[in-house]
Design a protein around this motif. Structure first.
Motif, PDB file in Angstrom:
ATOM      1  N   UNK A   1       7.608 -90.355  83.991  1.00  6.81           N
ATOM      2  CA  UNK A   1       8.090 -90.296  85.443  1.00  6.81           C
ATOM      3  C   UNK A   1       8.382 -89.127  86.180  1.00  6.81           C
ATOM      4  N   UNK A   2       8.611 -88.196  85.627  1.00  9.97           N
ATOM      5  CA  UNK A   2       8.710 -86.954  86.348  1.00  9.97           C
ATOM      6  C   UNK A   2       7.479 -86.379  86.728  1.00  9.97           C
ATOM      7  N   UNK A   3       6.591 -86.693  85.802  1.00 12.24           N
ATOM      8  CA  UNK A   3       5.031 -85.943  86.102  1.00 12.24           C
ATOM      9  C   UNK A   3       4.793 -86.633  87.343  1.00 12.24           C
ATOM     10  N   UNK A   4       4.682 -88.051  87.360  1.00 14.44           N
ATOM     11  CA  UNK A   4       4.314 -88.600  88.508  1.00 14.44           C
ATOM     12  C   UNK A   4       4.932 -88.488  89.855  1.00 14.44           C
ATOM     13  N   UNK A   5       6.267 -88.143  89.687  1.00 19.90           N
ATOM     14  CA  UNK A   5       7.007 -87.789  90.722  1.00 19.90           C
ATOM     15  C   UNK A   5       6.728 -86.389  91.520  1.00 19.90           C
ATOM     16  N   UNK A   6       6.282 -85.351  90.610  1.00 20.89           N
ATOM     17  CA  UNK A   6       6.088 -83.971  90.759  1.00 20.89           C
ATOM     18  C   UNK A   6       4.477 -83.683  90.777  1.00 20.89           C
ATOM     19  N   UNK A   7       3.715 -84.663  90.234  1.00 24.39           N
ATOM     20  CA  UNK A   7       2.300 -84.317  90.377  1.00 24.39           C
ATOM     21  C   UNK A   7       1.995 -83.064  89.429  1.00 24.39           C
ATOM     22  N   UNK A   8       2.586 -82.804  88.414  1.00 27.06           N
ATOM     23  CA  UNK A   8       2.666 -81.482  87.662  1.00 27.06           C
ATOM     24  C   UNK A   8       2.206 -81.871  86.174  1.00 27.06           C
ATOM     25  N   UNK A   9       2.030 -80.814  85.404  1.00 21.83           N
ATOM     26  CA  UNK A   9       1.573 -80.848  84.088  1.00 21.83           C
ATOM     27  C   UNK A   9       2.735 -81.080  83.197  1.00 21.83           C
TER      28      UNK A   9
END
Length: 398
Positions: A118-126
Motif C-alpha cells: 500500500x505504501x509503495x503504490x501511494x508513493x511510487x517508491x522501492x
C-alpha cells in the motif's frame, strides 16, 4: 535526504534483539542525513495512533492486535490482521498522505506485505525486505509445523511478502541458496545484508557478578531469548560437566518459552555453578558483558536454515570470544573459526562442547583475543554499512 518508512513489529521500549537492531538502524539513518519514520504496532495503545520523537527518530505507533506472549493460534490470527489494522490507523494519523522515498521492513513477522504494498503504490517508491529468518521453513525443521494446510497458507503469505520486495537482504551467504529453488524469482535482487549493532558504551548493569555466587569465576554468559529454536539444554549439560571446576560459572539472562523450564532443570540437577536472571534493559548489556569472559550461543541442531544471532554481534563488540553449539552447515561455524574468535560445535554432543570449552578457557590467555573480536564487529557488523546498503538499494530506478 531520503524520507524512509521502516515497518516492523518491534521497537524500543521492547527489549528484543529486533527492537535494538531497528533502533540502531534508524538512528544511523538520521546520522547519515535521512529522515526515517518507524511504523510499529502497539497492542497497549488506547487510541488509533501516537506520534513521538525517540532519540532523534520519528516513531508512529499504531494500534494493533496482540501478537506477543500468546498462544500460536491467537498469534497467527493477530499477525494476519496486523498489517490491515496498522494501515487503517495510519490513514487516521497525521502521516496518512505522506509520500515516501523508500520503504524498508523487518521480517519476522512475514505478514507485513499488504502494508508495504500500500505504501509503495501511494508513493511510487522501492522497498527493501530485511529478512532475518526464513519462516515457515525453520518451524518445519523444528517440528513445530507440518507440511499440511497451515504450512501451505504460510507459504502463500511468504511468497506474497517476497513479491512486494524490490530487494531482499538475507543475513548469510547460505541463505542466498534458498531462493535458487523458486521457479519465478520473487524479486529483482537478493543480497547479503549482514546483521548490525551500533557502538554501545558500558553504562552500568543491575546484575553484579561480584556479588553473586559466581564471584571470582570465569563466567560463560548467555543473554537473550530462551526458546525452542535455541535448544539450550546442551548448555546445562555443559555446566553439569564443568561443575567440578570452581573457577568456572554460567550466567543465563533473558526470557522465553523455555526460561522457567531451564531454570527449574538447573535446580533439579543441583548446579551451583549456574545462575538465571530476568531480562535486563539492552543498555545494560555492555555492562553485563564487561563482567564476563565467554559468550554462549545455542541453535537447535534441527535447523536447516542459517542465521547469525544478534547476541553474537554483541559478544564481538564487547570483546567476548564465543562458545557455540549450532546446527550443521551454518555459516557461523566458518566465520568463528576463520576469524579465531571462539570455538564451535555442530554435532550436538555435550562431550564435544565440553572439550571445546576447556580449549577456549586456555585460549583466554591470548592477549589479542578480545581485540580480534572487537575488530570483527567493527569491520563486518556496522550499522553504518547496513544503512548505506539499504539506502543504495532504495535509490535504484523504479
Amino acid at each position: 535526504m531520503k524520507r524512509i518508512a521502516i515497518i516492523a513489529d518491534a521497537y524500543p521500549p521492547m527489549r528484543t534483539s529486533a527492537a535494538v537492531q531497528l533502533r540502531d538502524l534508524s538512528q544511523e539513518l538520521v546520522r547519515q542525513g535521512h529522515f526515517p519514520t518507524v511504523l510499529v504496532p502497539s497492542a497497549e495503545l488506547g487510541q488509533p495512533w501516537s506520534l513521538e520523537e525517540m532519540e532523534g527518530v520519528q516513531v508512529l505507533r499504531l494500534q494493533g492486535p496482540r501478537t506477543k506472549d500468546i498462544g500460536y493460534v491467537r498469534r497467527t490470527a493477530g499477525e494476519f490482521l496486523l498489517p490491515f489494522q496498522m494501515l487503517r490507523n495510519l490513514r487516521r494519523s497525521p502521516l496518512a498522505s505522506q509520500r515516501w522515498d523508500g520503504v524498508a521492513w523487518y521480517s519476522p513477522t512475514i505478514f507485513l506485505g499488504p502494508m508495504v504494498q500500500a505504501l509503495k503504490r501511494q508513493s511510487g517508491c522501492r522497498s527493501y525486505l530485511i529478512l532475518r529468518d526464513i519462516f515457515p521453513e525453520w518451524a518445519v525443521d523444528m517440528g513445530l509445523l507440518r507440511r499440511g494446510a497451515a504450512y501451505r497458507v504460510f507459504k502463500q503469505v511468504e511468497r506474497y511478502q517476497y513479491s512486494v520486495a524490490d530487494t531482499i537482504g538475507v543475513q548469510t551467504p547460505a541463505n542466498l541458496r534458498y531462493f535458487d529453488g523458486w521457479r519465478r524469482p520473487p524479486v529483482a535482487r537478493v543480497e547479503v545484508l549482514q546483521n548490525w549493532l551500533a557502538d554501545a558504551p558500558a553504562a552500568g548493569c543491575s546484575i553484579s557478578v561480584a556479588s553473586s555466587r559466581l564471584a571470582g569465576r570465569r563466567v560463560f554468559v548467555y543473554a537473550g531469548n530462551m526458546g525452542i529454536a535455541q535448544g539450550m539444554d546442551i548448555l546445562l549439560d555443559l555446566a553439569e560437566r564443568l561443575r567440578g571446576r570452581k573457577d568456572v560459572g554460567f550466567l543465563f539472562v533473558g526470557r522465553g518459552s523455555d526460561a522457567a523450564r531451564l531454570s527449574d532443570d538447573a535446580k533439579r540437577r543441583g548446579l551451583d555453578n549456574v545462575l538465571f536472571n530476568e531480562e535486563i534493559d539492552p543498555r545494560e548489556i555492555p555492562g553485563l558483558y564487561s563482567q564476563c569472559h565467554v559468550g554462549l550461543i545455542a541453535l537447535d541442531p534441527r535447523h536447516k536454515t542459517h542465521n547469525i544471532p544478534g547476541k553474537f554481534l554483541s559478544y564481538m563488540q564487547s570483546g567476548l570470544p564465543v562458545l557455540a553449539a549450532i546446527n550443521p552447515g551454518n555459516d557461523l561455524k566458518q566465520l568463528i573459526e576463520s576469524e579465531g574468535v571462539g570455538r564451535v560445535c555442530c554435532d550436538n554432543s555435550a562431550a564435544s562442547l565440553h572439550h571445546l570449552a576447556e580449549a577456549l578457557l586456555t585460549d583466554l590467555a591470548q592477549e589479542d583475543l578480545a581485540a580480534r573480536c572487537r575488530a570483527l564487529a567493527a569491520r563486518t557488523f556496522s550499522s553504518a554499512t547496513a544503512a548505506r546498503q539499504i539506502v543504495t538499494a532504495l535509490e535504484q530506478p523504479t
